[in-house]
Design an enzyme around this catalytic site. Structure first.
Site, PDB file in Angstrom:
ATOM      1  N   HIS A 527       0.825  -1.206   0.000  1.00 47.07           N
ATOM      2  CA  HIS A 527       0.000   0.000   0.000  1.00 47.07           C
ATOM      3  C   HIS A 527       0.863   1.262   0.000  1.00 47.07           C
ATOM      4  O   HIS A 527       0.606   2.194   0.772  1.00 47.07           O
ATOM      5  CB  HIS A 527      -0.921   0.014   1.223  1.00 47.07           C
ATOM      6  CG  HIS A 527      -1.923  -1.081   1.251  1.00 47.07           C
ATOM      7  ND1 HIS A 527      -2.570  -1.466   2.417  1.00 47.07           N
ATOM      8  CD2 HIS A 527      -2.417  -1.880   0.269  1.00 47.07           C
ATOM      9  CE1 HIS A 527      -3.415  -2.460   2.147  1.00 47.07           C
ATOM     10  NE2 HIS A 527      -3.329  -2.729   0.852  1.00 47.07           N
ATOM     11  N   HIS A 571      -7.279  -0.352   2.750  1.00 50.72           N
ATOM     12  CA  HIS A 571      -6.601  -0.725   1.510  1.00 50.72           C
ATOM     13  C   HIS A 571      -6.723   0.435   0.522  1.00 50.72           C
ATOM     14  O   HIS A 571      -7.713   1.166   0.524  1.00 50.72           O
ATOM     15  CB  HIS A 571      -7.194  -2.007   0.963  1.00 50.72           C
ATOM     16  CG  HIS A 571      -7.068  -3.162   1.918  1.00 50.72           C
ATOM     17  ND1 HIS A 571      -6.253  -4.250   1.678  1.00 50.72           N
ATOM     18  CD2 HIS A 571      -7.641  -3.385   3.124  1.00 50.72           C
ATOM     19  CE1 HIS A 571      -6.333  -5.092   2.703  1.00 50.72           C
ATOM     20  NE2 HIS A 571      -7.175  -4.570   3.595  1.00 50.72           N
TER      21      HIS A 571
END
Length: 593
Positions: A527, A571
């Site tokens: 990420h 996310h």
């Protein structure tokens, strides 16, 4: 537009309208080298921009992707097979530099190198984060357009929530008031009920408190246990390529897509009396030679948090002193380029389960795997239509935590989780034991790393230094995430089903023992954000203004995860969709008269 340029523009559109192939394998096949907009990167953001900008019929748009087409990649289409894509030819296969906080280990850094980018290879989590995350963006940039309330219409615009593949009733499993049903990206709740799912809900009910059920994690207040929502439609991955670059979009006469094309740098030009460097050209590498493509209106970098700063630095945009040391001629002094790299860490903990579920054998029994693959091919149903676990717990430390008072809280606010627990049936171990596991992600981070380059050769891999878990508060979150997972798996609902925790973590009880396990096993959750971060227009730091135009330049905009000033507590693919949707509107407002 001058009469000559207008005629050239019409000829280009006419040529495009009779050209049967709109997706090209090399720049040599393109009908021209000049377009209104040139987008570097055919990933999540680039696909959105290409789709939305070509809604304006008199815009010509070139989308450049370094990888191949996403078509006919079974591992990308089947949600359960997503892990096969990491380390494949569809991955850039980056590796971090040695991480001192992690016993000098290097970490794999998966990034999609295929049309659709990381949305074509990721685990398909559809999580927005908290409203506090976006309100912090708005505050630090001075632009309320980045707030949760302002962005909420874009969440609805891009999403097409649909029934799960098994068509079970999802009443009470989500809140329809916070979802879009007519957008581009398919989303759904789990389409295959795992054997453990009823026990998960029972454990949540029995424990309550921070484990209590939350009907929808994407409402802006995600804390608690909630159902997984994924970018999956009819049991199949919905990527930026399949959703925003479908056949009806690709056939537009004003869209040009070129694949397998590596961008080396962008180029400045001298334009009139402008005091700012004008960037309107991009250099690509073709068979050892370079070709230059031109943007008449804007050049847009959407190469991601690794690719975008890599291109900027090789173009002379960055810290001028650092660039000179690499024999790169500076074109614009922007010291923040490549700084502020922020990522999430991921830690796994597993338990042995008392079950004989055949589903657990998918990865170890070829006959079972073939059976479920055939089911998926025929109906889109079965366990292969799921990505990972069906439930997530978003958690924070107690408000009176001494760790927060001692080390501070890097989260955006009280609605933002500090760590995430994903619960899943993991299959079987090498000894044949059936496993239930959790993935613990540290989603509020204080660590900041860098993206740099080792030389002036654009084909050399970048240096990724995430400095993962290098702050004490992140280690606190990591330890407490394991302890929270243990508390959840010790709930009465698991009696007779959970047998024991695997020895790798079972013997780690003290802070020091847990720290040793964490430092030796944590990986990147893939990420990365922040390497070309936006800041207020008058800020003395940052890379882009709130309109995503690169500070001190003309004609250059960045639209991807690199512009996030802070990583969301979730996310990251969903905010990239929303960033790109808003950016498309900003660009249209600039150029549509």
């Amino acid at each position: 537009m001058s009469p000559i340029n207008y005629i050239s523009h019409l000829l280009l559109l006419l040529l495009a309208s009779v050209c049967s192939a709109k997706v090209f394998n090399s720049v040599g096949q393109l009908p021209t080298t000049e377009f209104d907009f040139v987008i570097v990167g055919g990933g999540t953001a680039g696909s959105v921009l290409a789709s939305r900008l070509t809604e304006v019929s008199n815009f010509t748009v070139l989308l450049i992707e370094a990888g191949p087409s996403n078509a006919n990649i079974l591992d990308s289409e089947v949600p359960f097979f997503w892990q096969n894509l990491q380390g494949s030819r569809y991955d850039w296969n980056f590796t971090s530099v040695a991480q001192p906080a992690l016993n000098n280990r290097t970490l794999a850094y998966a990034r999609g190198r295929v049309l659709g980018g990381s949305s074509s290879i990721n685990a398909m989590f559809y999580t927005r984060g908290s409203r506090d995350d976006y309100d912090r963006w708005a505050k630090v940039t001075g632009d309320k357009g980045w707030s949760w309330d302002s962005l909420f219409p874009y969440f609805l615009k891009h999403e097409r929530l649909t029934q799960p593949a098994d068509h079970h009733s999802i009443v009470g499993e989500y809140d329809p008031a916070v979802h879009g049903f007519n957008g581009m990206t398919f989303t759904s709740l789990p389409g295959f009920v795992q054997e453990i799912d009823p026990r998960v809900i029972q454990a949540s009910s029995g424990l309550g408190g921070p484990f209590q059920f939350n009907i929808d994690q994407n409402s802006g207040t995600p804390l608690g246990l909630t159902y997984f929502q994924g970018t999956i439609g009819n049991g199949t991955r919905s990527s930026a390529a399949t959703s925003y670059l479908g056949a009806n979009v690709v056939k537009r006469p004003n869209l040009f897509i070129v694949l397998d094309t590596f961008v080396t740098r962008i180029l400045p030009v001298t334009q009139g009396n402008s005091t700012k460097p004008v960037f309107n050209s991009v250099e690509v590498l073709v068979g050892g030679n370079t070709t230059v493509l031109h943007a008449k209106k804007e050049l847009i970098l959407s190469a991601g948090s690794i690719g975008t700063p890599h291109i900027l630095l090789h173009s002379g945009i960055g810290d001028s002193d650092e660039l000179k040391q690499l024999n790169i001629t500076p074109t614009l002094n922007l010291p923040s380029v490549g700084k502020n790299l922020t990522d999430h860490g991921l830690i796994d903990v597993s338990w042995v389960a008392n079950t004989t579920s055949i589903v657990d054998l998918i990865n170890t029994n070829a006959t079972v795997r073939a059976h479920f693959l055939e089911q998926w091919k025929e109906t889109g149903t079965g366990p292969l239509g799921n990505g990972f676990g069906n439930n997530i717990i978003w958690m924070r430390l107690p408000e009176n935590s001494t760790a927060i008072s001692e080390f501070g809280d890097p989260s955006a606010g009280v609605n933002s989780p500090q760590y995430e627990i994903v619960i899943a049936a993991l299959g079987t171990s090498s000894t044949g034991d059936h496993l239930v596991g959790v993935g613990n992600a540290i989603v509020s981070t204080a660590s900041r790393g860098t993206l740099s380059i080792p030389s002036n050769n654009p084909t050399d891999a970048p240096l990724i230094d995430s400095r993962l878990l290098s702050s004490e508060i992140e280690m606190v979150f990591a330890r407490e995430s394991i302890r929270s997972a243990r508390q959840f798996m010790a709930a009465q609902a698991w009696n007779g089903y959970i047998l024991n925790e695997l020895p790798a973590t079972a013997n780690a009880t003290t802070d020091d023992e847990l720290d040793a396990y964490i430092r030796e096993t944590v990986i990147s959750a893939w990420h990365p954000v922040g390497t070309a971060a936006m800041s207020a227009t008058d800020a003395g730091y940052g890379v882009v203004d709130p309109d995503l135009l690169v500070k001190g330049t003309t004609g250059l905009r960045i639209v991807d995860a690199s512009i996030m000033p802070f990583v969301i507590a979730g996310h990251t693919q969903t905010p990239v969709y929303v960033i790109a949707e808003r950016a498309a509107d900003m660009i249209k407002d600039t150029w549509v008269f």
